[in-house]
Design an enzyme around this catalytic site. Structure first.
Site, short mmCIF file in Angstrom:
data_model
loop_
_atom_site.label_atom_id
_atom_site.label_comp_id
_atom_site.label_asym_id
_atom_site.label_seq_id
_atom_site.Cartn_x
_atom_site.Cartn_y
_atom_site.Cartn_z
N GLY A 169 21.64 12.03 -32.21
CA GLY A 169 21.19 12.62 -30.95
C GLY A 169 21.73 11.87 -29.75
O GLY A 169 21.95 12.45 -28.68
N ALA A 170 21.94 10.57 -29.93
CA ALA A 170 22.43 9.78 -28.80
C ALA A 170 23.87 10.17 -28.45
O ALA A 170 24.28 10.10 -27.30
CB ALA A 170 22.33 8.29 -29.12
N GLY B 274 0.83 -1.20 0.00
CA GLY B 274 0.00 0.00 0.00
C GLY B 274 0.86 1.25 0.00
O GLY B 274 1.94 1.31 -0.59
N GLY B 275 0.38 2.25 0.74
CA GLY B 275 1.09 3.52 0.81
C GLY B 275 2.50 3.37 1.34
O GLY B 275 3.36 4.21 1.06
C1 HXC Z 1 -2.55 -3.57 11.93
C2 HXC Z 1 -1.53 -5.46 11.18
C3 HXC Z 1 -1.42 -4.91 9.89
C4 HXC Z 1 -1.94 -3.60 9.70
C5 HXC Z 1 -0.53 -6.86 9.86
N1 HXC Z 1 -0.98 -6.68 11.12
N2 HXC Z 1 -0.81 -5.80 9.08
N3 HXC Z 1 -2.09 -4.79 12.19
N4 HXC Z 1 -2.50 -2.97 10.72
N5 HXC Z 1 -1.87 -2.99 8.49
C6 HXC Z 1 -0.85 -7.58 12.24
C7 HXC Z 1 -1.71 -8.82 12.08
O1 HXC Z 1 -3.02 -8.56 12.53
C8 HXC Z 1 -0.97 -9.80 13.00
O2 HXC Z 1 -1.31 -9.48 14.34
C9 HXC Z 1 0.46 -9.43 12.80
O3 HXC Z 1 0.46 -8.10 12.28
C10 HXC Z 1 1.16 -10.32 11.82
O4 HXC Z 1 0.38 -10.39 10.65
P1 HXC Z 1 0.05 -11.78 9.93
O5 HXC Z 1 -1.05 -11.53 8.98
O6 HXC Z 1 -0.20 -12.84 10.98
O7 HXC Z 1 1.41 -12.12 9.22
P2 HXC Z 1 1.65 -12.69 7.78
O8 HXC Z 1 0.82 -13.92 7.59
O9 HXC Z 1 3.13 -12.81 7.66
O10 HXC Z 1 1.11 -11.59 6.76
C11 HXC Z 1 1.71 -10.32 6.72
C12 HXC Z 1 0.89 -9.38 5.82
C13 HXC Z 1 -0.57 -9.36 6.25
C14 HXC Z 1 1.03 -9.84 4.35
C15 HXC Z 1 1.53 -7.99 5.91
O11 HXC Z 1 -0.64 -9.14 7.67
C16 HXC Z 1 -1.37 -8.31 5.56
O12 HXC Z 1 -1.78 -8.50 4.43
N6 HXC Z 1 -1.63 -7.21 6.28
C17 HXC Z 1 -2.45 -6.12 5.76
C18 HXC Z 1 -1.72 -5.43 4.61
C19 HXC Z 1 -2.47 -4.24 4.08
O13 HXC Z 1 -3.58 -4.36 3.56
N7 HXC Z 1 -1.91 -3.08 4.29
C20 HXC Z 1 -2.48 -1.85 3.80
C21 HXC Z 1 -2.98 -1.06 4.96
S1 HXC Z 1 -3.66 0.43 4.31
P3 HXC Z 1 -1.37 -10.62 15.48
O14 HXC Z 1 -1.82 -9.86 16.71
O15 HXC Z 1 -2.34 -11.64 15.00
O16 HXC Z 1 0.00 -11.17 15.61
C22 HXC Z 1 -2.29 1.32 3.86
C23 HXC Z 1 -2.57 2.62 3.21
C24 HXC Z 1 -1.51 3.59 3.61
O17 HXC Z 1 -1.18 0.98 4.04
C25 HXC Z 1 -1.58 4.75 2.72
C26 HXC Z 1 -0.52 5.73 3.08
C27 HXC Z 1 -0.52 6.83 2.08
#
Ligand code: HXC
Length: 516
Positions: free
Chosen positions: A406-407, A173-174
Site C-alpha cells: 500500500g505504501a 491562548g486563542g
Molecule cells: C492586556 C496584557 C496582556 C493581555 C500582557 N499584557 N498580556 N495586557 N491583555 N492579554 C500587558 C501587561 O499587563 C504589561 O503591561 C505588558 O503587557 C507586558 O507584559 P509583562 O507581563 O510585563 O511581560 P512579560 O513578563 O514578558 O510576560 C509576557 C506574557 C504575560 C507571558 C505574555 O504578560 C502573560 O502571561 N500575559 C497574559 C497571557 C494570557 O493569559 N493570555 C490569554 C488571554 S485570553 P504594562 O502596562 O505593565 O507594561 C485569550 C483568549 C483568546 O487569549 C481566545 C481567542 C479565541
C-alpha cells in the site's frame, strides 16, 4: 486662531514620531535588550528596503473600562500595511509587544483582518508576525470578537494566497489559532506557543512544565508537529520567510516564479553509488535530493518532525517543485501516522498553489503495530492516497529502491495519477518484501522441507528474483521507464517542462472529504 498649515505639518510630524515609538523609548529598549527586534524592525527585516507602506498608524482603541479610558495605544499595538518581498507584493501585520504586550483588542484585530482582506483582494501573500499576550483582557468579549474575524479571514485566504506566520514572542491562548490556520509557521528560539500555559496546566492536571518545554520551538518541531521551521532569532526568521516566499506564487491563479538561468543536466555519477543495493542497508535520501535540484538548494520543511519522510521546496532548471521523499535513514523510511500527516498536508499545499510534485520512493510499507492501528493509521495513511489522487499539478515519481504494498501506491504511483514514473535499476516494486511474501506463498513447501531454513532462503531468493527489479513493473507500464540514477535530474527537468501546460479537470463539487 486656527493653526497655519506649517504648524499643522509640524504637529503631524511630532505625532507621527511619537506613534512610531510604540510603547515608548524605554519599552523599546527593554524589548531590544531581551534580544528581540521591535515590531517595525521585524517588518524591515522581511520586506524590500523602502517598500513598506503602513496603514493604521493612528488607530486607537475605544475601550473605557479597566484603566483604558484615554490610554494611548499607538497603532493599537499592531503594525499593518503592504510591502514588497523580492519585488512582489505582500501584506503583513506585526504585533508590537511594547504596546500593552501586543495584546489583541477589537481594533487591533480588525486591522489584522483588514490587511488580510487586502491580501485576498490583491492576490498577495499574507505574513503575520506574532508577539502578543493574547486577547486584550481589558476589552473582554470585544477582543474575542476581533480574534474571530482574524480566524475567519485566515480561512477565507486559505488556498487563495500563501499565509506565513512568524512566532517571535509569546503567542498564548486563542492567539495560537491564527498561526495554526496558516500554511507555514516559523518560530524563533525566544518564542512560546501554547493554548494553555504552564500555570493553568499545573492547576488542572497537576503537571509541572516550563513554558519553553511546553511551547518552545523544539517541542513544536519534534513533538507536536505544529511548526515548520525553527529560527535562531528574528533576523533568521525573516530570512526563512523570504526564502519560502521565493518558491511560491503570489496566489492560486499564478504559477510559481520561474528563475531563468543557464541550467545543465549533465549526468551525476555520484548518484550511482548512494543507494545501497542491499535493501537492508540505509542511507539519507537528502544525499540524493541535493544532487538533483538546482545548486543543491533544498529548503526542508518540518525537518525535525517525522524524519522518515522528507518534504521541502527546491527548483529543477528554474522551476519550483515540492519534494516528498521517504528517508530510509529514519525508521527505514516507513510510512506511519505522523509522516502521512506531514506529507499529505504538504501535497495539498503544493497542489493549491500550482507547485509540481516530485516524489522519491524507498518505502518498506506502512508501520505495523498496535499503537499505529489504535492511533488510526488507516485514517492517516488514507490522507496520502487522497492528497495525491486529488492533486492535479504535474506529478513525477522516481522509485529508488523499495516500493512495497500500500505504501507503494500511497507514494504517488501511476494509478494515483503520476504523470511520469521512473524507476532506478535498484527498484523493487512488490506487494511486500521477499521475506514476508515467501512465508505466505511457499509456507507449505518450507514446512515440508527437510532443511526448512535452506528451503526458506531458496524461496525468498526465488520471490526476490521475480520482483526485486523494475522490469516486471515496466512491463505492466506501472513505471514509464527504467533510468540510470545519474540521469535523474535530466528526466525530472524534461518531465516538468513537458508537463508545464498540464490541465486536469475534475467533477465540480464544493470540496472533497479528506479523512481528517
Ligand atoms: C492586556 C496584557 C496582556 C493581555 C500582557 N499584557 N498580556 N495586557 N491583555 N492579554 C500587558 C501587561 O499587563 C504589561 O503591561 C505588558 O503587557 C507586558 O507584559 P509583562 O507581563 O510585563 O511581560 P512579560 O513578563 O514578558 O510576560 C509576557 C506574557 C504575560 C507571558 C505574555 O504578560 C502573560 O502571561 N500575559 C497574559 C497571557 C494570557 O493569559 N493570555 C490569554 C488571554 S485570553 P504594562 O502596562 O505593565 O507594561 C485569550 C483568549 C483568546 O487569549 C481566545 C481567542 C479565541
Amino acid at each position: 486662531m486656527a493653526l497655519s498649515m506649517e504648524q499643522r505639518i509640524e504637529q503631524l510630524r511630532i505625532k507621527r514620531a511619537e506613534l512610531l515609538l510604540g510603547g515608548g523609548a524605554d519599552k523599546l529598549e527593554k524589548h531590544r535588550a531581551s534580544g528581540k527586534l521591535t515590531a517595525r524592525e521585524r517588518v524591515d527585516a522581511v520586506v524590500d528596503p523602502g517598500s513598506f507602506v503602513e496603514t493604521g498608524l493612528f488607530a486607537q482603541h475605544r475601550a473605557t473600562m479597566f484603566g483604558m479610558e484615554g490610554k494611548e495605544t499607538p497603532a493599537d499595538g499592531v503594525v499593518t500595511g503592504a510591502a514588497s518581498v523580492g519585488g512582489r507584493l505582500i501584506h503583513l501585520a506585526s504585533q508590537d509587544f511594547t504596546v500593552l504586550g501586543g495584546s489583541a483588542g477589537e481594533l487591533h484585530s480588525t486591522k489584522v483582518s483588514d490587511a488580510m482582506q487586502q491580501s485576498l483582494k490583491t492576490g498577495s501573500p499574507f505574513v503575520f508576525i506574532n508577539d502578543s499576550g493574547g486577547a486584550r483582557v481589558q476589552e473582554g468579549i470585544d477582543a474575542l470578537s476581533g480574534y474571530g474575524k482574524v480566524f475567519y479571514s485566515n480561512v477565507q485566504l486559505s488556498g487563495a494566497v500563501p499565509q506565513v506566520s512568524l512566532i517571535c514572542g509569546p503567542c498564548a491562548g486563542g492567539a495560537a489559532y491564527s498561526p495554526a490556520l496558516t500554511d507555514f509557521i516559523i518560530q524563533t528560539r525566544k518564542a512560546q506557543l501554547f493554548i494553555t500555559g504552564p500555570s493553568v496546566i499545573k492547576q488542572v492536571t497537576g503537571e509541572n512544565v516550563t513554558a519553553d518545554d511546553l511551547g518552545g520551538p523544539d517541542a513544536h518541531m519534534t513533538r507536536s508537529g505544529v511548526i515548520h521551521f525553527i529560527a535562531e532569532d528574528d533576523q533568521h526568521a525573516a530570512l526563512i520567510c523570504k526564502k519560502l516566499l521565493s518558491f511560491l506564487p503570489s496566489n492560486n491563479l499564478e504559477d510559481p516564479p520561474y528563475v531563468p538561468g543557464d541550467y545543465t543536466c549533465d549526468p551525476d555519477h555520484t548518484l550511482d553509488s548512494i543507494v545501497p543495493v542491499d535493501p537492508k542497508l540505509s542511507y539519507d535520501v537528502r544525499e540524493v535530493l541535493v544532487r538533483v535540484v538546482d545548486n543543491a538548494d533544498f529548503l526542508e520543511v518540518q525537518a525535525g518532525y517525522a524524519g522518515n519522510i522528507v518534504i521541502g521546496f527546491a527548483r529543477v532548471c528554474g522551476r519550483s517543485v515540492g519534494i516528498i521523499a521517504n528517508n530510509p535513514a529514519v525508521k527505514a523510511g516507513v510510512l506511519d501516522i505522523d509522516s502521512s500527516d506531514k506529507a499529505s498536508r504538504f501535497i495539498r499545499f503544493c497542489n493549491a498553489f500550482n507547485v509540481p510534485l516530485v516524489t522519491f520512493v524507498d518505502v518498506p510499507g506502512f508501520l505495523p503495530g498496535v499503537e499505529q492501528e489504535y492511533g488510526g493509521i488507516i485514517r492517516h495513511g488514507a490522507k496520502m492516497l487522497f492528497a495525491y489522487s486529488a492533486a492535479t499539478v504535474p506529478k513525477v515519481t522516481v522509485i529508488l529502491r523499495k516500493a512495497y504494498g500500500g505504501a507503494y501506491i500511497a507514494m504517488c504511483c501511476k494509478d494515483l495519477g503520476a504523470d511520469r514514473s521512473y524507476a532506478w535499476p535498484t527498484a523493487e516494486i512488490a506487494v511486500m518484501g521477499a521475506e514476508g511474501a515467501a512465508g505466505i506463498v511457499f509456507r507449505k513447501e518450507i514446512e515440508a522441507a527437510a532443511d526448512k531454513k535452506a528451503k526458506r532462503a531458496e524461496m525468498i531468493e526465488q520471490y526476490r528474483e521475480a520482483f526485486a527489479n523494475p522490469t516486471v513493473a515496466a512491463g505492466r507500464r506501472l513505471v514509464d521507464d527504467i533510468i540510470e540514477p545519474s540521469m535523474t535530474r535530466k528526466f525530472i527537468a524534461q518531465s516538468l517542462e513537458y508537463l508545464n501546460t498540464k490541465r486536469e479537470l475534475r467533477p465540480s463539487k464544493k470540496h472533497g472529504l479528506i479523512p481528517l
